[in-house]
Design an enzyme around this catalytic site. Structure first.
Site, PDB file in Angstrom:
ATOM      1  N   LYS A 166     100.064 -27.841  26.008  1.00  0.00           N
ATOM      2  CA  LYS A 166      99.470 -26.492  26.008  1.00  0.00           C
ATOM      3  C   LYS A 166      98.795 -26.197  27.342  1.00  0.00           C
ATOM      4  CE  LYS A 166      95.177 -26.022  24.245  1.00  0.00           C
ATOM      5  NZ  LYS A 166      94.140 -25.396  25.061  1.00  0.00           N
ATOM      6  N   ASN A 167      98.023 -27.178  27.843  1.00  0.00           N
ATOM      7  CA  ASN A 167      97.233 -26.907  29.043  1.00  0.00           C
ATOM      8  C   ASN A 167      98.078 -26.875  30.318  1.00  0.00           C
ATOM      9  OD1 ASN A 167      95.060 -26.638  27.432  1.00  0.00           O
ATOM     10  ND2 ASN A 167      94.136 -28.625  27.914  1.00  0.00           N
ATOM     11  N   CYS A 221      87.016 -22.007  23.267  1.00  0.00           N
ATOM     12  CA  CYS A 221      86.189 -22.938  22.491  1.00  0.00           C
ATOM     13  C   CYS A 221      84.771 -22.978  23.033  1.00  0.00           C
ATOM     14  CB  CYS A 221      86.806 -24.338  22.544  1.00  0.00           C
ATOM     15  SG  CYS A 221      88.232 -24.499  21.473  1.00  0.00           S
ATOM     16  N   ASP A 227      88.678 -34.002  26.736  1.00  0.00           N
ATOM     17  CA  ASP A 227      89.365 -33.563  25.510  1.00  0.00           C
ATOM     18  C   ASP A 227      89.688 -34.734  24.588  1.00  0.00           C
ATOM     19  OD1 ASP A 227      89.315 -30.980  26.428  1.00  0.00           O
ATOM     20  OD2 ASP A 227      91.321 -31.059  27.292  1.00  0.00           O
TER      21      ASP A 227
HETATM   22  C1  EPZ Z   1      90.711 -27.030  31.163  1.00  0.00           C
HETATM   23  O1  EPZ Z   1      89.708 -26.064  30.960  1.00  0.00           O
HETATM   24  C2  EPZ Z   1      91.352 -27.255  29.814  1.00  0.00           C
HETATM   25  N1  EPZ Z   1      91.895 -26.002  29.328  1.00  0.00           N
HETATM   26  C3  EPZ Z   1      90.327 -27.811  28.847  1.00  0.00           C
HETATM   27  O2  EPZ Z   1      90.986 -28.123  27.627  1.00  0.00           O
HETATM   28  C4  EPZ Z   1      89.737 -29.101  29.417  1.00  0.00           C
HETATM   29  O3  EPZ Z   1      88.708 -29.552  28.559  1.00  0.00           O
HETATM   30  C5  EPZ Z   1      89.157 -28.826  30.806  1.00  0.00           C
HETATM   31  O4  EPZ Z   1      90.170 -28.249  31.661  1.00  0.00           O
HETATM   32  C6  EPZ Z   1      88.630 -30.082  31.490  1.00  0.00           C
HETATM   33  O5  EPZ Z   1      89.649 -31.021  31.630  1.00  0.00           O
HETATM   34  C7  EPZ Z   1      93.056 -25.565  29.800  1.00  0.00           C
HETATM   35  O6  EPZ Z   1      93.699 -26.167  30.637  1.00  0.00           O
HETATM   36  C8  EPZ Z   1      93.591 -24.305  29.223  1.00  0.00           C
HETATM   37  P1  EPZ Z   1      87.336 -26.576  34.063  1.00  0.00           P
HETATM   38  P2  EPZ Z   1      89.021 -25.301  32.184  1.00  0.00           P
HETATM   39  O7  EPZ Z   1      87.398 -25.289  34.808  1.00  0.00           O
HETATM   40  O8  EPZ Z   1      90.025 -25.092  33.239  1.00  0.00           O
HETATM   41  C9  EPZ Z   1      82.718 -25.788  35.118  1.00  0.00           C
HETATM   42  C10 EPZ Z   1      91.380 -28.048  25.306  1.00  0.00           C
HETATM   43  O9  EPZ Z   1      90.788 -28.520  24.306  1.00  0.00           O
HETATM   44  N2  EPZ Z   1      83.170 -24.607  35.858  1.00  0.00           N
HETATM   45  O10 EPZ Z   1      87.873 -27.799  34.697  1.00  0.00           O
HETATM   46  O11 EPZ Z   1      88.320 -24.145  31.625  1.00  0.00           O
HETATM   47  C11 EPZ Z   1      82.847 -25.598  33.609  1.00  0.00           C
HETATM   48  O12 EPZ Z   1      81.727 -24.918  33.093  1.00  0.00           O
HETATM   49  C12 EPZ Z   1      90.609 -27.407  26.433  1.00  0.00           C
HETATM   50  O13 EPZ Z   1      92.615 -28.067  25.408  1.00  0.00           O
HETATM   51  C13 EPZ Z   1      82.256 -23.889  36.615  1.00  0.00           C
HETATM   52  O14 EPZ Z   1      81.069 -24.209  36.679  1.00  0.00           O
HETATM   53  O15 EPZ Z   1      87.973 -26.403  32.630  1.00  0.00           O
HETATM   54  C14 EPZ Z   1      82.976 -27.029  33.143  1.00  0.00           C
HETATM   55  O16 EPZ Z   1      81.704 -27.584  32.986  1.00  0.00           O
HETATM   56  C15 EPZ Z   1      89.163 -27.297  26.147  1.00  0.00           C
HETATM   57  N3  EPZ Z   1      82.697 -22.786  37.285  1.00  0.00           N
HETATM   58  C16 EPZ Z   1      83.686 -27.736  34.292  1.00  0.00           C
HETATM   59  O17 EPZ Z   1      83.576 -26.865  35.415  1.00  0.00           O
HETATM   60  C17 EPZ Z   1      84.009 -22.385  37.258  1.00  0.00           C
HETATM   61  O18 EPZ Z   1      84.340 -21.366  37.895  1.00  0.00           O
HETATM   62  C18 EPZ Z   1      85.155 -28.024  34.052  1.00  0.00           C
HETATM   63  O19 EPZ Z   1      85.816 -26.826  33.677  1.00  0.00           O
HETATM   64  C19 EPZ Z   1      84.927 -23.132  36.502  1.00  0.00           C
HETATM   65  C20 EPZ Z   1      84.491 -24.239  35.801  1.00  0.00           C
END
Ligand code: EPZ
Length: 427
Positions: free
Chosen positions: A22-23, A116, A306
């Site tokens: 999915k991701n 989520c 995850d």
């Molecule tokens: C991706 O989310 C995945 N989703 C998530 O999977 C996964 O948990 C996550 O990466 C971490 O591996 C998809 O790929 C669709 P991030 P994403 O941006 O891209 C902070 C699942 O269950 N951050 O790497 O949203 C944020 O708050 C899902 O399949 C900022 O501060 O994750 C977090 O603490 C849940 N500013 C951290 O970075 C930003 O602009 C990581 O988030 C962006 C993110």
């Protein structure tokens, strides 16, 4: 409202095919808006997030069709550049349409994304990077608009932290920007590498994906692609977690072995054996080996955030303690209260979670509060002897196509009851 009824305690035997991730699929579907002609993404599971992606693509004037496995997009010129609020609230991945719409329309409007509730999930890095490439930002109370009527320009940009989504946004933006972009401190997750591979198949010039520094030479346009995304490492972890917790022997076809090292390493300590074969892997668990486990989640290649809830479920029958420290999100342990109902002693202190066995429970009503916590409840209920119900299936359906069929085919006793069935059984 639907719910699962689970009669747990049965070992799992059989074969399961790991679908595409999915991701990996969600950013690729967003990027398909940037390709000219008919792009096809294959082997997609039928997930609610994928159906929402089709709705987003149609809402911005392009064509999308999904038959439950292959996903087609055909780009259409249109004035539409806003993603409607109800679609933004359904999943966080609406944010992945910022760069494609800036390229296609020179403008994009997005309502603050849903998804989520596992933490703050800010979007500042996406916005800072796009502004550094020349986009202008207008912030409203509940929405943002980005404008780049003359296109984006290549730049040097250092991500504040290696966000998966922001790396994907900026890679897409740079793929068709003018000149060279160098991104520093990028996410190295396999799904980032897969998006780069998709974009390269479409004609983009990207090197370094999977490393900290990614270099992108912008091109004028991207061509149509037929593409199969990588296998789902979180789905594979869910099945391994089931075998570890329930015992049994399962063959996982299309197993993404190269991304599973950290998860396998932990489960092996509690007695899981994994044999890698050319076309998959066999996971076997005959007896439980008690072990005290300590794990930190973090950015790839560290233990995946995850997989944290799935590890907790995998160890539901482990006669030792688990200490899980979360390194990415603030609110990952929504399942702790539910696991207590399954007879565990669970403690959450900030970003640290502790679990140890307490007593035997034979019945409980459980409720999922996010996707991976929901999958963890399914595995945990299947592994505990007794009768359980699970609500909150809308979260689980975002990431698993009929998870009940996956585990039923392996001998697990789990059924989905619709509202009508529940009413009938009451009367
Ligand atoms: C991706 O989310 C995945 N989703 C998530 O999977 C996964 O948990 C996550 O990466 C971490 O591996 C998809 O790929 C669709 P991030 P994403 O941006 O891209 C902070 C699942 O269950 N951050 O790497 O949203 C944020 O708050 C899902 O399949 C900022 O501060 O994750 C977090 O603490 C849940 N500013 C951290 O970075 C930003 O602009 C990581 O988030 C962006 C993110």
């Amino acid at each position: 409202m639907e719910r699962f009824t689970v009669n747990g305690g049965k070992a799992l035997f059989g074969c399961v095919a790991v679908p595409a991730a999915k991701n990996a699929i969600l950013p690729i579907l967003a990027a398909s808006l940037m390709t000219d002609g008919e792009t096809v993404v294959k082997n997609c599971p039928d997930l609610s997030d994928i159906r929402v992606s089709a709705d987003i693509i149609r809402a911005v004037g392009s064509m999308a069709a999904f038959d439950g496995s292959s996903f087609w997009t055909v780009y259409n010129e249109s004035e539409k550049s806003a993603i409607p609020q109800p679609l933004c609230s359904k999943m966080r991945s609406g944010i992945l349409y910022l760069a494609p719409l800036l390229y296609r329309r020179g403008k994009v409007t997005l309502y603050y994304p849903g998804g989520c509730n596992i933490g703050k999930r800010q979007i500042d890095i996406h916005l800072d990077g796009l502004q550094k490439m020349g986009a202008q930002l207008e912030c409203g109370e509940d929405k943002i608009t980005l404008l780049a009527p003359d296109g984006l320009k290549g730049t040097h940009f250092r991500l504040r932290l290696p966000s998966v989504g922001a790396t994907q946004t900026l890679m897409m933006a740079a793929a068709t920007a003018k000149g060279i972009t160098i991104l520093h401190n990028c996410a190295k997750e396999p799904e980032v590498v897969d998006l780069a591979r998709f974009l390269r198949c479409a004609g983009a010039k990207i090197t370094g994906a999977g490393k900290s520094e990614i270099i992108i030479q912008g091109v004028q346009s991207l061509n149509a692609v037929e593409y199969t995304p990588i296998a789902d490492r979180i789905f594979a972890a869910t099945v391994l977690s089931g075998v570890n917790a329930c015992r049994g022997m399962v063959f996982l076809k299309n197993y993404p072995a190269e991304y599973m090292h950290s998860f396998e390493k932990v489960l092996k300590q509690t007695g899981l054996r994994i044999v890698h074969l050319a076309d998959g892997a066999v996971a076997v668990k005959i007896f439980d080996r008690a072990a005290d486990i300590k794990v930190h989640t973090g950015f790839y290649p560290a233990f995946s955030t995850d997989m944290g809830p799935l590890l907790s479920a995998a160890l539901i029958n482990n006669n030792g303690t688990l200490v899980l420290t979360e390194g990415i999100f603030e609110n990952r342990f929504s399942y702790a209260e539910q696991f207590e109902k399954l007879g565990l002693c669970c403690k959450v202190s900030g970003t640290e979670y502790y679990q140890t066995p307490k007593n035997s429970i034979y019945t409980a009503q459980l409720k999922a509060a996010d996707l991976r916590a929901g999958a963890a409840l399914v595995v945990a209920a299947l592994a505990k002897r007794g009768n359980f119900t699970i609500e909150g299936l809308e979260y689980i359906d975002r990431g698993y196509e009929k998870i009940e069929d996956v585990f039923s085919a392996l001998g697990g006793n789990i059924r989905r009851n619709t509202f009508e069935q529940q009413q009938k059984s009451k009367s």
